[in-house]
Design a protein around this motif. Structure first.
Motif, PDB file in Angstrom:
ATOM      1  N   ILE A 157      37.411  33.603  44.651  1.00 29.12           N
ATOM      2  CA  ILE A 157      37.882  34.305  45.846  1.00 29.12           C
ATOM      3  C   ILE A 157      38.949  35.306  45.427  1.00 29.12           C
ATOM      4  CG2 ILE A 157      38.947  34.081  48.123  1.00 29.12           C
ATOM      5  CD1 ILE A 157      38.053  31.134  48.113  1.00 29.12           C
ATOM      6  N   GLU A 158      38.803  36.545  45.869  1.00 28.15           N
ATOM      7  CA  GLU A 158      39.863  37.542  45.702  1.00 28.15           C
ATOM      8  C   GLU A 158      40.669  37.544  47.002  1.00 28.15           C
ATOM      9  OE1 GLU A 158      39.679  38.579  42.727  1.00 28.15           O
ATOM     10  OE2 GLU A 158      37.547  38.535  42.214  1.00 28.15           O
ATOM     11  N   VAL A 159      41.988  37.479  46.897  1.00 25.23           N
ATOM     12  CA  VAL A 159      42.792  37.275  48.103  1.00 25.23           C
ATOM     13  C   VAL A 159      44.175  37.876  47.948  1.00 25.23           C
ATOM     14  CG1 VAL A 159      43.474  34.975  47.267  1.00 25.23           C
ATOM     15  CG2 VAL A 159      43.660  35.495  49.695  1.00 25.23           C
ATOM     16  N   VAL A 160      44.705  38.418  49.048  1.00 22.21           N
ATOM     17  CA  VAL A 160      46.096  38.834  49.119  1.00 22.21           C
ATOM     18  C   VAL A 160      46.873  37.687  49.753  1.00 22.21           C
ATOM     19  CG1 VAL A 160      47.750  40.469  50.102  1.00 22.21           C
ATOM     20  CG2 VAL A 160      45.515  41.276  49.307  1.00 22.21           C
ATOM     21  N   ALA A 181      33.157  41.394  38.394  1.00 20.15           N
ATOM     22  CA  ALA A 181      34.145  42.463  38.340  1.00 20.15           C
ATOM     23  C   ALA A 181      34.684  42.744  39.729  1.00 20.15           C
ATOM     24  CB  ALA A 181      33.504  43.720  37.760  1.00 20.15           C
ATOM     25  N   LEU A 182      35.897  43.276  39.792  1.00 18.88           N
ATOM     26  CA  LEU A 182      36.456  43.681  41.069  1.00 18.88           C
ATOM     27  C   LEU A 182      35.612  44.803  41.664  1.00 18.88           C
ATOM     28  CD1 LEU A 182      40.297  43.851  40.273  1.00 18.88           C
ATOM     29  CD2 LEU A 182      39.034  41.962  41.341  1.00 18.88           C
ATOM     30  N   SER A 184      37.068  39.341  48.996  1.00 15.35           N
ATOM     31  CA  SER A 184      35.694  39.090  48.560  1.00 15.35           C
ATOM     32  C   SER A 184      35.562  37.648  48.118  1.00 15.35           C
ATOM     33  CB  SER A 184      35.277  40.025  47.411  1.00 15.35           C
ATOM     34  OG  SER A 184      36.010  39.727  46.236  1.00 15.35           O
ATOM     35  N   ILE A 185      34.329  37.172  48.087  1.00  6.43           N
ATOM     36  CA  ILE A 185      34.034  35.856  47.528  1.00  6.43           C
ATOM     37  C   ILE A 185      32.800  35.975  46.637  1.00  6.43           C
ATOM     38  CG2 ILE A 185      35.027  34.601  49.475  1.00  6.43           C
ATOM     39  CD1 ILE A 185      32.194  34.052  50.481  1.00  6.43           C
ATOM     40  N   THR A 197      43.173  36.279  42.081  1.00 11.17           N
ATOM     41  CA  THR A 197      41.856  35.656  42.076  1.00 11.17           C
ATOM     42  C   THR A 197      42.055  34.147  42.050  1.00 11.17           C
ATOM     43  OG1 THR A 197      40.864  37.510  40.885  1.00 11.17           O
ATOM     44  CG2 THR A 197      39.678  35.414  40.853  1.00 11.17           C
ATOM     45  N   ALA A 198      41.381  33.452  42.947  1.00 11.93           N
ATOM     46  CA  ALA A 198      41.476  31.995  43.016  1.00 11.93           C
ATOM     47  C   ALA A 198      40.154  31.378  42.584  1.00 11.93           C
ATOM     48  CB  ALA A 198      41.826  31.554  44.431  1.00 11.93           C
ATOM     49  N   THR A 199      40.223  30.504  41.600  1.00 11.72           N
ATOM     50  CA  THR A 199      39.061  29.763  41.099  1.00 11.72           C
ATOM     51  C   THR A 199      39.504  28.345  40.788  1.00 11.72           C
ATOM     52  OG1 THR A 199      39.445  30.284  38.768  1.00 11.72           O
ATOM     53  CG2 THR A 199      38.145  31.885  40.047  1.00 11.72           C
TER      54      THR A 199
END
Length: 663
Positions: free
Chosen positions: A332-335, A62-63, A369-370, A343-345
């Motif tokens: 990975i959560e990323v701006v 979760a975020l 976050s990762i 979210t990158a997966t």
């Protein structure tokens, strides 16, 4: 601070502190900035964030709460009601043509330029951020009397005494741990009459507490054509979080950690840990121990795990056994450069996921976050020893002892071990060697003793007496904490370069002799060696962008040159160029086609594209142009950095003190 409602905003306008002396609130409806009075009220100024849903699958992470506070299209649309400032400054990116180019030269806008944001704009920006904007004051400013802070002898003494402590710099919004790259400006001094300047420090920093603030910063910097940098701890050897005139995103205080007992993706099912961008090695290692698991992070205690360390690949005391830090990442959560939070997966934003795991920090977005794999606990055994020249050990015998160690480096990494060792001159024809430590995860004391006995036997036969200290621990954290001390940083009289020595150099006596000969020659010439006997175990998950040279490595060696602390620029340039062009060329000649570790490499590395990225560079460059067409994210030796330059540079002494301009 989360700007949650217009009622909060209207009620707080009168109570806001005056972050810039020329700004003062007069009433809930007007604010005077310099000589201009403007209307501000609940209907004209929108809140700068919205809380979004935190829905997730049972197996995914979760975020974190700060990640649910986001800038949305609706919020941006509502900002058009502001009658204080052009709302397009905070709009999301669409394509290259949508970005307002505010500099006639194409350079990033610099303080003093006509296009530099006004006091009013900075004030509104801070208001939207929830008062998290920090105007830079160099860490050592209390040592000087030419700053508004006023010279403070007690504070200066504290800072001076603690200057080489990495924790001090990590806790400051703009300080970097290697001041050579911010121009050696505003250092601790006992003479408060000297000048203290910003040098290569950013002009402003944002103390990030939520994603919306990062999005606002990314959009503002892109649309206003400002230089943008990212700082977590400031560890990078090349000062990538420095930048004159820049806006800095400081992620250090994002500290959430959570344990996921059952995580499932297309390539992994098992335990996982999610950590926010500001989490440092000692924090996640301690948390993992408490959860009853082990995670892969850095050797240094204060290194930020979920930022540039991981993005650069991230070698670890567990790498020979489990792989690099980037190999462990599941999500990975990323701006991204257009200001959007994703979210990158492997399954979603897969190109971004590939690039972020090894393609370099500060290049493709701001990670918040990762989520990483977590492994069972296991025993760890450590060994420490040292020897040196003496009346009984000649330099010839000393080098024979070190050369004997090199014979076993491949055997040691094949056994999953990691070692940190140093060697350098202690006087005329006098040298020392220190192994501190050899780190053996999943090996017992007996197994490690068996592994090292052949080398120790050879040392004894040479007449070199050593007293190994071998200790077994029942978990990673306790072993790591016992043998890796806090990093010493902050010096201005050292420059480093590195090389990833491939396993093929151990294939024959001839190639190994050439390897050792190049290293010995540079130490005898005055260099200091800091090296890691480490391999990068093969990644058993998805493909990533780690420098392929890592997969062939058995020795990551760093060579340092030093000069007098009072040396002038010409002396520094000469020492720097000697390191890059002479000493390191001997290493390159002995390892043709090999690479170097970007996070601990030479900022002047020739053909850095090949050395730091290998065959991945072309794909990384193409993706960089696609995701960041305006060049918002720049770092020295980063992907696409060859398209930019810093004005006023001295060859051999690259700093971040000048304006960033396109080539």
């Amino acid at each position: 601070m989360h700007v949650s409602s217009r009622s909060w905003l209207a009620a707080s306008l009168l109570a806001l502190p005056c972050i810039l002396p020329c700004v003062r609130a007069q009433s809930a409806a007007t604010i005077t900035v310099d000589s201009t009075t403007v209307d501000v009220n609940a209907s004209s100024l929108a809140p700068a964030a919205a809380v979004v849903s935190n829905a997730t699958s049972d197996s995914a992470a979760a975020l974190f709460a700060p990640e649910t506070i986001q800038l949305t299209e609706d919020v941006v649309a509502n900002l058009s009601n502001i009658n204080l400032v052009n709302a397009s400054l905070f709009a999301f990116g669409a394509d290259e043509t949508s970005v307002e180019k505010r500099s006639s030269t194409g350079c990033k806008v610099f303080p003093g330029d006509a296009a530099w944001p006004s006091t009013l704009v900075w004030w509104i920006f801070d208001l939207l951020l929830g008062n998290s904007l920090i105007k830079t004051i160099p860490l050592a400013a209390p040592c000087y009397n030419d700053w508004p802070t006023v010279e403070n002898a007690a504070e200066c003494t504290y800072i001076s005494n603690d200057w080489e402590n990495s924790t001090l710099h990590a806790a400051d919004p703009t300080s970097v741990m290697w001041p050579l790259y911010e121009g050696r400006t505003c250092m601790p001094t006992t003479d408060p009459t000297q000048n203290c300047t910003l040098g290569g420090y950013p002009s402003y920093a944002i103390n990030v507490s939520n994603v919306a603030q990062i999005q606002l910063a990314v959009n503002f910097a892109r649309n206003a054509n400002l230089r943008l940098v990212i700082k977590n701890t400031g560890h990078d050897f090349n000062g990538k979080s420095a930048g004159a005139g820049a806006l800095s995103i400081w992620t250090h205080n994002l500290k959430d950690i959570t344990y996921i007992p059952e995580y499932s993706s297309s390539s992994y099912s098992g335990k996982a840990v999610k950590m926010a961008a500001g989490v440092q090695a000692y924090e996640v290692y301690e948390a993992a121990r408490d959860y009853g698991v082990t995670v892969v992070g850095g050797e240094g205690r204060t290194v930020g795990v979920a930022g540039g360390f991981m993005a650069g690949g991230g070698h670890s005391p567990l790498s020979s056994l489990l792989g690099m830090a980037a190999d462990q990442v599941l999500a990975i959560e990323v701006v991204t450069p257009d200001g959007r939070f994703v979210t990158a997966t492997e399954e979603s934003n897969s190109d971004l996921f590939w690039a972020l795991r090894g393609g370099g920090g500060g290049m493709f977005g701001v990670m918040t976050s990762i989520t990483v794999k977590a492994f069972p606990t296991f025993p760890v055994t450590t060994m420490q020893l040292s020897f040196a020249t003496s009346s009984n050990v000649s330099s010839t015998v000393f080098w024979a002892g070190v050369r004997a160690y090199f014979d076993y480096l491949l055997d040691y990494t094949n056994a999953g071990t990691y070692a940190y060792f140093t060697s350098g001159a202690t006087g005329a024809n006098a040298y020392s060697f220190g192994l501190a430590p050899m780190f053996a995860p999943n090996l017992t004391k007996t197994e490690l003793q068996t592994l090292v006995t052949p080398w120790l036997t050879r040392l004894a036969a040479l007449g070199i007496t050593v007293t190994p200290v071998i200790t077994q621990y029942d978990n990673f954290y306790d072993a790591w904490w016992a043998v890796f001390p806090l990093e010493s940083v902050g010096v201005t009289f050292i420059k480093t370069a590195s090389r990833l020595w491939p396993k093929t150099n151990w294939a024959s006596e001839t190639s190994l002799n050439a390897t050792f000969g190049a290293i010995q020659t540079t130490i005898e010439a005055g260099g200091s060696l800091l090296a890691f006997n480490v391999a990068a175990a093969e990644n058993d998950g998805s493909e990533n962008s780690i420098n392929p040279a890592w997969r062939e490595t058995t020795l990551h060696a760093i060579l340092a040159t030093v000069w007098s602390p009072i040396a002038n620029d010409s002396v520094i340039v000469a020492a720097s160029e000697n390191l890059t062009n002479n000493w390191m060329q001997l290493w390159r000649n002995a390892s043709p086609g090999a690479g170097a570790y970007m996070s601990e490499g030479d900022i002047s590395e020739p053909n850095f594209q090949q050395a730091f990225y290998g065959t991945n560079y072309a794909r990384l460059y193409a993706f960089k142009q696609k995701i960041d067409p305006t060049g918002l994210f720049y770092t020295p030796t980063g992907v696409g950095s060859e398209n930019w330059y810093i004005t006023g540079q001295l060859t051999g002494l690259p700093t971040q003190n000048g304006r960033l301009c396109p080539v």
